[in-house]
Structure formats: C-alpha cells, structure tokens
Design a protein around this motif. Structure first.
Motif, PDB file in Angstrom:
ATOM      1  N   GLY A 167       0.852  -1.289  -0.141  1.00 22.06           N
ATOM      2  CA  GLY A 167      -0.077   0.119  -0.001  1.00 22.06           C
ATOM      3  C   GLY A 167       0.858   1.311  -0.050  1.00 22.06           C
ATOM      4  O   GLY A 167       0.184   2.258   0.553  1.00 22.06           O
ATOM      5  N   SER A 168       2.104   1.193  -0.382  1.00 17.92           N
ATOM      6  CA  SER A 168       2.740   2.469  -0.457  1.00 17.92           C
ATOM      7  C   SER A 168       3.163   3.171   0.749  1.00 17.92           C
ATOM      8  O   SER A 168       3.316   4.108   1.104  1.00 17.92           O
ATOM      9  N   ASN A 172       5.525   6.963   3.136  1.00 22.74           N
ATOM     10  CA  ASN A 172       5.405   7.923   4.273  1.00 22.74           C
ATOM     11  C   ASN A 172       6.825   8.044   5.052  1.00 22.74           C
ATOM     12  O   ASN A 172       6.533   8.758   6.037  1.00 22.74           O
ATOM     13  N   THR A 219      -9.913  13.641   1.430  1.00 17.09           N
ATOM     14  CA  THR A 219      -8.521  13.669   2.020  1.00 17.09           C
ATOM     15  C   THR A 219      -8.373  14.758   3.048  1.00 17.09           C
ATOM     16  O   THR A 219      -7.485  14.870   3.887  1.00 17.09           O
ATOM     17  N   PHE A 222      -9.938  13.861   6.215  1.00 17.45           N
ATOM     18  CA  PHE A 222      -8.757  12.805   6.725  1.00 17.45           C
ATOM     19  C   PHE A 222      -7.631  13.537   7.540  1.00 17.45           C
ATOM     20  O   PHE A 222      -7.396  13.404   8.506  1.00 17.45           O
ATOM     21  N   GLU A 288       1.864  15.149   6.727  1.00 19.99           N
ATOM     22  CA  GLU A 288       2.425  13.872   5.852  1.00 19.99           C
ATOM     23  C   GLU A 288       3.289  14.140   4.754  1.00 19.99           C
ATOM     24  O   GLU A 288       3.155  15.161   3.859  1.00 19.99           O
TER      25      GLU A 288
END
Ligand code: AVI
Length: 328
Positions: A167-168, A172, A219, A222, A288
């Motif tokens: 999932g990449s 992060n 997003t 989020f 992030e």
C-alpha cells in the motif's frame, strides 16, 4: 483455526505515546504533526474511503496486481510459511493475496502476524483473514518496528519468513527513514527470507494533486481529523473550522506533502502534551509526506539494505510497483 488477538490493549493513537510524539513534532520548524496520528478510528475509516476514490489510484492498482499475480508473488517470495504484514489496515489486500478460502491453496502459509497501530483496523483484519481459513492469525497493536521485532522473534526453526509492507506505506518515510526501516526489516530476516513491498510511482503533478486533494474533500477531512483527534485525546484547543487542507507536490524531494493551514491567528493549548503556543494566520502544519519512486531508485534502495530484488510487477497504467525481494 480461531484467530488469536494478542498484544497490549493500549491504543498507540492515544495517551502518553501520542503526547510525546505531538510535543516533538509541533516544536519543529516548520511545525509538523506525526502522520501516524491520522489513524484514529475515524481517520482509519476515512483512509478506507480514500482508497475507494476514483482519484486515488494506489489501492486499485495494487489490488489488480495482487489479484493477477497471487501464485507468482508467493513463488518469488520463496513460498514462505509465516507472513508478517506491517500496517495491515483492514486486511483486504492480504485477504486478496491469500485468495478465496474455498479454492485450492497456492501457498504454504500457516501463520500470519498482523501489525498495525489501529486496534479497530486490526480487529477487522483479524476477522477477515482468520475466520474462514485454517491459519493462526496473531495481531500486534504496535508500531511497525516493535510489531516486526516481536513477531519475528516468535518464528520457530525451519519457518520461512516473508514480511509484507504493502500500500505504499514506505512512501510515508523520508529517504533516510526508509533506508533505516528497510535495514530494520533485513535485520530480523535470515538469508532467503522475503520482503514483498509496494511503492507508488512518480506520475504527473496534476494526477498526484487530485489524489491528495480530491474533489469530494475526503482527503481534506482525513487531514483535518488529525486535529479533531488531538482535541479529543490531548484536550487540545485547535479551532478545526479555521483550517484548510493543502496538498503540494515537491518535485525536488519527489514527495506529495499534506499541510493544514490556519486561516486565523489562534492560541493553541495542548495541556496533555505540555504545549501552549500561538499559530499565525496562514501558518502551516506539515502532517504527511508521501514519497513517489522510480523503479530503478527503489531497487537500489533495497539492494543497499541487503535485499536482492527477485521480481516486480507494474500495472498497465504505470501507477504502482509491487516488488518481491529476498534477503541476501
Ligand atoms: C497510507 N499512505 C500510504 C497513504 C499515502 O498515500 O501516503 C496515506 C494517504 N494520505 C493521503 N491520502 C492517502
């Protein structure tokens, strides 16, 4: 076999651990917040929603790759008997990789360790993976490193291990952090053990910005929910209504950055983190980074960490890279 829920009950997205993280990051210049704090129960649900958005291609591309290459992935990983998935989220990708439970087995996995900071995500993943399969499933509500070390220490002689980091999630980490993390994974493995890892590939800026600043505002929700989370858990006083979400493509660093911008000057108290400061109008909090890779550079990073890339898969649109590597 009955899934086994194990490990401390503490929620790492709350309490002293969160307070220490927040104190550390918010006192940096520019101010930052730890991206792992995005994943309280609502944040995990919002991330699941992001994965369904037409503008966020990561999950769909990875799912297609997994579904089309189940057997090849296990073969390239050396047909492991024990899997550790770091950051399993809701467990859907691993479920897809394992395949329907009523089909003949294409792998020799008998034990699965699920590691995630979100207890709610772990509960769901444990049910999804374990309920209909003859597997031992253990859950570890820990940070990646702690869960990895704990799960790997429990391997029994003769077990062949595969760590999955899908999932990449590697995106992060900043590059030194990614190098250190890959080395940490390598350190718990024996030669011949495997790593199956996903990485999001560099793509045009317009596509990246839509993926991280979608027209539905999921997003943005989020990102802002991080402040709701801190207001609730640490008695912080962020005025959430005064923040806007901003996504920026930093081409030099090859990363999408998420920021929260304060529209007004506001005093912020975070008593449980021992912090009190003034946020200026227009001041940003960096929440992030999501690094995007090229295949060659990603393989080189794996080699530097002591892995030998065995096989990789890229989806038709060239969005996403899934790679199996063996510990040297
Ligand atoms: C979990 N992680 C890989 C996601 C990413 O793409 O960096 C988190 C995310 N942030 C915004 N959208 C999705």
């Amino acid at each position: 076999m009955t899934p086994l829920v194990d490990g401390p009950a503490a929620d790492l997205t709350s309490g002293a651990s969160l307070a220490a993280d927040v104190r550390h990051y918010l006192t940096q210049t520019p101010r930052q917040l730890p991206s792992r704090a995005l994943y309280d129960t609502l944040g995990s649900a919002l991330f699941d929603a992001i994965c369904h958005l037409p503008w966020y291609p990561v999950t769909r591309a990875e799912r297609r790759l997994i579904a089309a290459n189940r057997t090849g992935i296990f073969d390239a990983a050396g047909q492991p008997s024990r899997l550790i998935e770091l950051g399993c989220g809701n467990g859907e990708k691993l479920d897809l990789l394992l395949g329907p439970s009523d089909e003949p087995r294409h792998n020799s996995v008998h034990h699965i360790d699920l590691v995630d900071v979100s207890p709610s995500a772990l509960r769901g993943a444990c049910r999804l993976i374990g309920e209909t399969r003859d597997l031992v499933v253990e859950t570890h509500p820990l940070r990646y490193e702690d869960g990895l070390v704990r799960a790997a220490a429990a391997r029994t002689p003769g077990e062949r291990l595969c760590v999955m980091f899908l999932g990449s999630n590697i995106g992060n980490f900043d590059p030194p952090g990614a190098a250190a993390f890959l080395a940490t994974i390598r350190a718990v493995l024996l030669p011949g053990d495997a790593l199956v890892i996903g990485a999001d590939l560099v793509k045009p800026e317009s596509e990246l910005l839509l993926a991280y600043d979608d027209p539905l505002g999921v997003t943005a929700a989020f990102n802002k929910n991080l402040l709701v989370h801190l207001n609730r858990e640490l008695d912080a006083t962020f005025d959430v209504t005064c923040f806007t979400h901003r996504a920026v493509w930093n081409a030099v660093a090859s990363r999408v950055e998420m920021h929260l911008v304060s529209g007004v000057t506001q005093p912020v108290e975070i008593p449980k983190a021992g912090l009190s400061f003034q946020l200026g109008a227009g001041e940003m909090i960096w929440t992030e980074s999501s690094y995007k890779y090229e295949v060659v550079g990603f393989e080189a990073a794996l080699r530097r960490a002591g892995f030998s890339p065995a096989r990789h898969w890229i989806d038709r649109e060239g969005q996403f890279l899934l790679l199996a590597a063996r510990a040297e």
